[in-house]
Scaffold this motif. Sequence first.
Motif, short mmCIF file in Angstrom:
data_model
loop_
_atom_site.label_atom_id
_atom_site.label_comp_id
_atom_site.label_asym_id
_atom_site.label_seq_id
_atom_site.Cartn_x
_atom_site.Cartn_y
_atom_site.Cartn_z
N GLN A 232 2.16 1.97 -3.32
CA GLN A 232 1.10 2.58 -4.14
C GLN A 232 0.94 4.06 -3.80
O GLN A 232 0.72 4.90 -4.68
N VAL B 4 0.84 -1.21 0.00
CA VAL B 4 0.00 0.00 0.00
C VAL B 4 0.88 1.26 0.00
O VAL B 4 0.60 2.25 -0.68
N GLU C 197 -0.97 7.13 -5.79
CA GLU C 197 -2.35 6.66 -5.64
C GLU C 197 -2.95 7.18 -4.33
O GLU C 197 -2.24 7.37 -3.35
N LYS C 198 -4.23 7.42 -4.40
CA LYS C 198 -4.90 7.89 -3.19
C LYS C 198 -5.13 6.71 -2.22
O LYS C 198 -5.34 5.58 -2.63
N LEU C 199 -5.10 7.05 -0.93
CA LEU C 199 -5.27 6.02 0.11
C LEU C 199 -6.66 6.11 0.73
O LEU C 199 -7.19 7.20 0.93
N THR C 200 -7.19 4.95 1.00
CA THR C 200 -8.48 4.91 1.72
C THR C 200 -8.22 4.94 3.22
O THR C 200 -7.06 4.84 3.68
N THR C 201 -9.29 5.08 3.92
CA THR C 201 -9.16 5.07 5.40
C THR C 201 -8.57 3.76 5.88
O THR C 201 -7.72 3.72 6.78
N ASP C 202 -9.01 2.63 5.31
CA ASP C 202 -8.48 1.32 5.70
C ASP C 202 -7.00 1.23 5.39
O ASP C 202 -6.23 0.62 6.15
N ASP C 203 -6.60 1.82 4.27
CA ASP C 203 -5.18 1.79 3.91
C ASP C 203 -4.36 2.55 4.94
O ASP C 203 -3.25 2.11 5.32
#
Length: 287
Positions: A266, A263, A271-277
Amino acid sequence: MLNELIEKRKVVLQQSEEHKEKRNELNALASAQARERNQLNAQTREFVDEAQKNKELRDQANNDVHRIKDERNVYNDQANALFEEIDAHKKEHGAINSNRGIKELQKQIEHLEMEQQTRVMNTEKERELIEKIKQLRNSIKEQEEELEQNKEVHTKLQEARDLRKKASDLHATVTEAAELAQKYHDLMVECYRKADKSREAADEAHKKFVEAQESADAEHNQFIACQKEIRDYDKVIGGLRKKTKKSKVTKEQKAVRKEAEQVFQQFRSGEKLTTDDILLLQRAKLI
């Protein structure tokens, strides 16, 4: 290996419970035998005490026999002395032919009475003895009646009769005391017999108590050994479980780290990260 140890621990635990249950049963049996032994010992002491009381009563009755015999003999001796004087008077005045004197007849009666009192005989023999005593008494009575006509010996004869009556009454008392002594003797012997029997039962109960107690101690030792073995298993099983858990955590951490690194790469690529990431990167301590 862990499952194998757990199964072995179950077996030892079952054995431990069995030894515990058997120990408790044997302890209960030992307690019951101890109670029975104590009761029998108390009963034995009661029988012995009762035997001792009967022995004292027997000895007292025997003492009475000897004391009353001595008193009776005094009266007989006094009566015999008077009858001897009477017989001497009869001889002097030709009143006695070939007949035996009163003193001699009385001595024979005393001898027969003693034989009746001390010898064991059948009914027929005792009846013959009683009849012989009766005949001798009749002979004495005949001679006394003859002497009654002589005023010179009348007073001595009356006194001798009174003494003989006292001796006869005491003889009956002697017989009663002797029978009482025999009664207490028989009771004493019976009490001692019961005491011996009770003591034997108490010894047997004590033997069973010791056997049960020793068996209970052996079961207790087996129970303690099983408990120690269970603790040893618990230590080993606990160590293995801790080691397994630690190994599992390490594997999980490695997996998280690897995923987080992917992650992170990435993220560096734009790349944009999600909250889970983001949470994953925090867990892996990459941010």
